[in-house]
Design an enzyme around this catalytic site. Structure first.
Site, PDB file in Angstrom:
ATOM      1  N   HIS A  27       7.770  17.106  34.970  1.00 29.98           N
ATOM      2  CA  HIS A  27       9.195  16.839  34.754  1.00 29.98           C
ATOM      3  C   HIS A  27       9.438  16.143  33.415  1.00 29.98           C
ATOM      4  CE1 HIS A  27      12.889  14.273  35.658  1.00 29.98           C
ATOM      5  NE2 HIS A  27      13.306  15.498  35.437  1.00 29.98           N
TER       6      HIS A  27
ATOM      7  N   HIS B 270      20.879  18.146  33.384  1.00 27.79           N
ATOM      8  CA  HIS B 270      20.495  19.178  34.355  1.00 27.79           C
ATOM      9  C   HIS B 270      21.560  20.258  34.549  1.00 27.79           C
ATOM     10  CE1 HIS B 270      18.082  15.590  35.357  1.00 27.79           C
ATOM     11  NE2 HIS B 270      17.122  16.483  35.456  1.00 27.79           N
TER      12      HIS B 270
ATOM     13  N   ARG C 260      23.204   7.378  21.245  1.00 25.16           N
ATOM     14  CA  ARG C 260      22.146   7.955  22.052  1.00 25.16           C
ATOM     15  C   ARG C 260      21.930   7.013  23.243  1.00 25.16           C
ATOM     16  NH1 ARG C 260      19.605  10.351  25.550  1.00 25.16           N
ATOM     17  NH2 ARG C 260      17.790  11.626  25.083  1.00 25.16           N
TER      18      ARG C 260
ATOM     19  N   CYS D 284      17.451   9.065  15.276  1.00 21.52           N
ATOM     20  CA  CYS D 284      16.847   9.434  16.553  1.00 21.52           C
ATOM     21  C   CYS D 284      15.658  10.363  16.282  1.00 21.52           C
ATOM     22  CB  CYS D 284      17.871  10.134  17.436  1.00 21.52           C
ATOM     23  SG  CYS D 284      17.230  10.446  19.081  1.00 21.52           S
TER      24      CYS D 284
ATOM     25  N   TYR E 152       9.037  10.313  23.325  1.00 24.33           N
ATOM     26  CA  TYR E 152       8.998   9.843  21.928  1.00 24.33           C
ATOM     27  C   TYR E 152       7.571   9.755  21.386  1.00 24.33           C
ATOM     28  CZ  TYR E 152      13.872   8.992  22.826  1.00 24.33           C
ATOM     29  OH  TYR E 152      15.191   9.176  23.172  1.00 24.33           O
TER      30      TYR E 152
HETATM   31  C1  HEM Z   1      15.178  16.206  32.103  1.00 21.34           C
HETATM   32  C2  HEM Z   1      14.466  19.320  35.762  1.00 21.34           C
HETATM   33  C3  HEM Z   1      15.108  15.703  38.967  1.00 21.34           C
HETATM   34  C4  HEM Z   1      16.127  12.690  35.335  1.00 21.34           C
HETATM   35  C5  HEM Z   1      14.959  17.364  32.823  1.00 21.34           C
HETATM   36  C6  HEM Z   1      14.765  18.671  32.242  1.00 21.34           C
HETATM   37  C7  HEM Z   1      14.539  19.532  33.263  1.00 21.34           C
HETATM   38  C8  HEM Z   1      14.621  18.784  34.496  1.00 21.34           C
HETATM   39  C9  HEM Z   1      14.243  21.033  33.140  1.00 21.34           C
HETATM   40  C10 HEM Z   1      14.822  18.993  30.754  1.00 21.34           C
HETATM   41  C11 HEM Z   1      16.204  19.499  30.462  1.00 21.34           C
HETATM   42  C12 HEM Z   1      16.458  19.759  28.999  1.00 21.34           C
HETATM   43  O1  HEM Z   1      16.309  18.792  28.215  1.00 21.34           O
HETATM   44  O2  HEM Z   1      16.824  20.880  28.656  1.00 21.34           O
HETATM   45  C13 HEM Z   1      14.548  18.600  36.935  1.00 21.34           C
HETATM   46  C14 HEM Z   1      14.276  19.141  38.236  1.00 21.34           C
HETATM   47  C15 HEM Z   1      14.427  18.099  39.133  1.00 21.34           C
HETATM   48  C16 HEM Z   1      14.821  16.929  38.391  1.00 21.34           C
HETATM   49  C17 HEM Z   1      13.905  20.595  38.527  1.00 21.34           C
HETATM   50  C18 HEM Z   1      14.254  18.091  40.618  1.00 21.34           C
HETATM   51  C19 HEM Z   1      13.491  18.920  41.273  1.00 21.34           C
HETATM   52  C20 HEM Z   1      15.510  14.583  38.271  1.00 21.34           C
HETATM   53  C21 HEM Z   1      15.928  13.346  38.856  1.00 21.34           C
HETATM   54  C22 HEM Z   1      16.231  12.495  37.824  1.00 21.34           C
HETATM   55  C23 HEM Z   1      15.983  13.216  36.596  1.00 21.34           C
HETATM   56  C24 HEM Z   1      16.003  13.064  40.349  1.00 21.34           C
HETATM   57  C25 HEM Z   1      16.734  11.079  37.848  1.00 21.34           C
HETATM   58  C26 HEM Z   1      16.746  10.268  38.841  1.00 21.34           C
HETATM   59  C27 HEM Z   1      15.874  13.365  34.157  1.00 21.34           C
HETATM   60  C28 HEM Z   1      15.893  12.751  32.857  1.00 21.34           C
HETATM   61  C29 HEM Z   1      15.605  13.767  31.926  1.00 21.34           C
HETATM   62  C30 HEM Z   1      15.426  14.986  32.681  1.00 21.34           C
HETATM   63  C31 HEM Z   1      16.150  11.288  32.559  1.00 21.34           C
HETATM   64  C32 HEM Z   1      15.425  13.616  30.432  1.00 21.34           C
HETATM   65  C33 HEM Z   1      16.728  13.480  29.748  1.00 21.34           C
HETATM   66  C34 HEM Z   1      16.459  13.028  28.305  1.00 21.34           C
HETATM   67  O3  HEM Z   1      16.354  11.826  28.106  1.00 21.34           O
HETATM   68  O4  HEM Z   1      16.345  13.909  27.448  1.00 21.34           O
HETATM   69  N1  HEM Z   1      14.883  17.484  34.182  1.00 21.34           N
HETATM   70  N2  HEM Z   1      14.872  17.275  37.056  1.00 21.34           N
HETATM   71  N3  HEM Z   1      15.570  14.483  36.905  1.00 21.34           N
HETATM   72  N4  HEM Z   1      15.576  14.705  34.015  1.00 21.34           N
HETATM   73 FE1  HEM Z   1      15.220  15.972  35.530  1.00 21.34          FE
HETATM   74  N1  MTE Z   2      18.586   0.972  24.160  1.00 14.54           N
HETATM   75  C1  MTE Z   2      18.950   1.008  25.446  1.00 14.54           C
HETATM   76  N2  MTE Z   2      19.042  -0.146  26.123  1.00 14.54           N
HETATM   77  N3  MTE Z   2      19.230   2.179  26.074  1.00 14.54           N
HETATM   78  C2  MTE Z   2      19.133   3.385  25.405  1.00 14.54           C
HETATM   79  O1  MTE Z   2      19.407   4.437  26.000  1.00 14.54           O
HETATM   80  N4  MTE Z   2      18.549   4.525  23.289  1.00 14.54           N
HETATM   81  C3  MTE Z   2      17.622   4.402  22.149  1.00 14.54           C
HETATM   82  C4  MTE Z   2      17.944   3.184  21.314  1.00 14.54           C
HETATM   83  N5  MTE Z   2      18.126   2.027  22.147  1.00 14.54           N
HETATM   84  C5  MTE Z   2      18.729   3.369  24.042  1.00 14.54           C
HETATM   85  C6  MTE Z   2      18.487   2.113  23.446  1.00 14.54           C
HETATM   86  C7  MTE Z   2      17.585   5.557  21.275  1.00 14.54           C
HETATM   87  S1  MTE Z   2      16.635   6.868  21.769  1.00 14.54           S
HETATM   88  C8  MTE Z   2      18.179   5.544  20.031  1.00 14.54           C
HETATM   89  S2  MTE Z   2      17.982   6.850  18.960  1.00 14.54           S
HETATM   90  C9  MTE Z   2      19.029   4.427  19.600  1.00 14.54           C
HETATM   91  O2  MTE Z   2      19.148   3.429  20.604  1.00 14.54           O
HETATM   92  C10 MTE Z   2      20.412   4.934  19.268  1.00 14.54           C
HETATM   93  O3  MTE Z   2      21.241   3.883  18.865  1.00 14.54           O
HETATM   94  P1  MTE Z   2      22.807   4.141  18.743  1.00 14.54           P
HETATM   95  O4  MTE Z   2      23.298   4.728  20.035  1.00 14.54           O
HETATM   96  O5  MTE Z   2      23.419   2.827  18.410  1.00 14.54           O
HETATM   97  O6  MTE Z   2      22.966   5.141  17.616  1.00 14.54           O
END
Ligand code: HEM
Ligand code: MTE
Length: 467
Positions: free
Chosen positions: A40, A65, A139, A186, A323
């Site tokens: 994931h 999602h 972000r 970023c 990252y």
């Molecule tokens: C990112 C699938 C459950 C939190 C992603 C991505 C996919 C995915 C494919 C990448 C999407 C993209 O960037 O194009 C799934 C599937 C799940 C699931 C199939 C369940 C079966 C969850 C749950 C959470 C979660 C339950 C939170 C409680 C996140 C986060 C990201 C992410 C934080 C990254 C976002 C980022 O910072 O770029 N997921 N997800 N996911 N997912 Fe899930």
């Molecule tokens: N700090 C907290 N607490 N939560 C966040 O989601 N994102 C980080 C950083 N600090 C983040 C964070 C990321 S990935 C980046 S690129 C910068 O904050 C973005 O800062 P800005 O939103 O002020 O441009």
């Protein structure tokens, strides 16, 4: 009637761990995602929060999602359906955790609303040397926390268990105010160019996930020395930061930087409470954020709640399992996040902000504009611009002040004027050179990586000259 077996929510609820298999529901479908947990992109821990139940309340938090490819991926794991008497969860019943987010400027180019992620439009990015607060890219990984400045306390964990608790006014009055002009970028800036080579996972940033501000605050160094730490520490140490924003499981956003950078006077690391002369906006970390000049934005933790010194890097998902950079040969089935170092200083970067790709420009004199920046305080010494795809080059003029060597934290804006003939097809290209003579790669293919970070190939902008 369907060929799938029927299950009750209670039966689904027994599958909450890899040992018992990990099941989730979406609508009335039941999925066994055990084999996907470790793959994931958002981390195994996050996915497991939804184990045994419905995805919708969690996906309401992470609108990343809401894309067809995510549902397609999920479909591969379908193992059953909910019994007809089990009603689907009412999505409106889940209280919106983003309801308290601040209002935003309509000029921002939004890449995700919940959490809020948006970039400065290229058209506005180099209008001014300092990016206006309202247009500065945002972000966020989570909802913006509501922090009461009166009761805010920054917890600084000193040596031997001593804890410092600083109010906002103590932070302002006990430590000299230090100001630094620094660019934040970023890791995913320009990711959309990388996804054109091969899809990557992450927000589709164009060239605007970067901005420059004059930050004001206390030096992290002064606060650490005040807490009882010394200039030197034997061995490997890290300064870990935690935000006041937390995921549904209570885990805060976190990141860390090496101790040496944190205490160095020359590294200018701030606990900032001002941005361009105003109090920090909520989206940018009100009331206090870290600003680590020359380092990837992810380490500049917003809504700072806690600072601690540790022998290990931050245990946060964003330090450990995101990252980081990988070879183009590494994909989601082979990636080992523990094998690569966390991104800190960023490589040399530049991009063209004017004209935009696909534009039609009049014949005569064309002005090409853009930005250039490098990590680690390495100043940009030159920007080369080509109008013919890189066959011939000119040197652009750099605007703004030159900074002290090794402390060039801010970008340089640049410009090139050149005559262009009627009817020509141009491929405008830019590339920057930093103080260490680091250069940008000519194409993005060889630096492709599964998460789409560190995208810094020559920026190429095709335009047509009208007749
Ligand atoms: C990112 C699938 C459950 C939190 C992603 C991505 C996919 C995915 C494919 C990448 C999407 C993209 O960037 O194009 C799934 C599937 C799940 C699931 C199939 C369940 C079966 C969850 C749950 C959470 C979660 C339950 C939170 C409680 C996140 C986060 C990201 C992410 C934080 C990254 C976002 C980022 O910072 O770029 N997921 N997800 N996911 N997912 Fe899930
Ligand atoms: N700090 C907290 N607490 N939560 C966040 O989601 N994102 C980080 C950083 N600090 C983040 C964070 C990321 S990935 C980046 S690129 C910068 O904050 C973005 O800062 P800005 O939103 O002020 O441009």
């Amino acid at each position: 009637s369907s060929r799938y077996p029927r299950y009750t929510r209670e039966e689904v609820g027994r599958h909450r761990s890899p040992q018992d298999r990990v099941w989730v529901t979406h609508g009335t479908d039941v999925f066994d995602v055990t084999d996907f947990v470790e793959l994931h992109p958002g981390g195994a821990e996050k996915l497991l929060l939804a184990a045994g139940g419905a995805l919708e309340p969690f996906w309401a938090l992470y609108a990343v999602h809401n894309q067809p490819h995510v549902l397609e991926l999920l479909r591969e794991f379908k193992v059953g359906e909910l019994s007809p008497d089990e009603a689907p969860p009412d999505p409106s019943a889940a209280q919106d955790p983003f309801a308290g987010d601040p209002p935003r400027h309509p000029g921002l180019r939004i890449s995700s609303r919940k959490p809020f992620n948006a970039e400065t439009p290229a058209e506005l990015l180099t209008e001014r040397f300092l990016t206006p607060n309202e247009l500065f890219f945002t972000r966020n990984h989570l909802p913006v926390p509501a922090v009461d400045p009166g009761s805010y306390r920054l917890r600084v964990e000193g040596p031997e268990g001593r804890v410092l608790s600083l109010s906002l006014s103590e932070l302002r009055s006990r430590f000299p105010k230090h100001e630094v002009t620094a660019t934040l970028q970023c890791a995913g800036n320009r990711r959309s160019e990388m996804s054109r080579v091969r899809p990557v996972k992450g927000l589709a940033w164009d060239i605007g996930a970067i901005g420059t501000a004059r930050w004001g605050g206390a030096r992290l160094r002064d606060v650490l020395l005040h807490a009882g730490f010394g200039e030197e520490r034997d061995g490997e140490w890290h300064v870990c930061f935690e935000g006041l924003d937390a995921d549904p499981g209570g885990a805060p956003y976190g990141a860390s930087i090496p101790y040496g950078r944190a205490v160095s006077a020359g590294a200018d690391v701030l606990l900032a409470y001002e941005m361009n002369g105003e109090e920090l906006p909520r989206d940018h970390g009100f009331p206090v954020r870290v600003v680590v000049p020359g380092v990837v934005g992810a380490r500049s933790v917003k809504w700072l709640g806690r600072v601690a010194v540790s022998a290990a890097e931050s245990p946060s998902h964003w330090q450990q399992n995101d990252y980081k950079g990988f070879s183009p040969c590494v994909d989601w089935d082979s990636v080992d996040y523990s094998s690569a170092p966390a991104i800190q200083e960023l490589p040399v970067q530049s991009a063209i902000t004017h004209p935009r790709p696909g534009a039609a420009v009049p014949p005569g004199e064309l002005t090409v504009k853009g930005y250039a920046w490098s990590g680690g305080g390495r100043d940009v010494v030159r920007v080369d611009v080509s109008l013919d795809g890189g066959r011939t080059w000119s040197v652009a003029s750099l605007a703004g002040e030159r900074a002290a060597p090794g402390r060039a934290w801010a970008w340089r804006l640049w410009e090139l004027r050149a005559p262009v003939p009627a009817g020509a097809q141009l491929e405008i290209v830019c590339k920057a050179v930093d103080r260490s003579y680091n250069v940008q790669p000519d194409t993005v293919g060889p630096i492709w990586n599964l998460r789409g970070v560190l995208s810094n190939a020559w920026h190429r902008v095709p335009v047509t000259v009208t007749r």
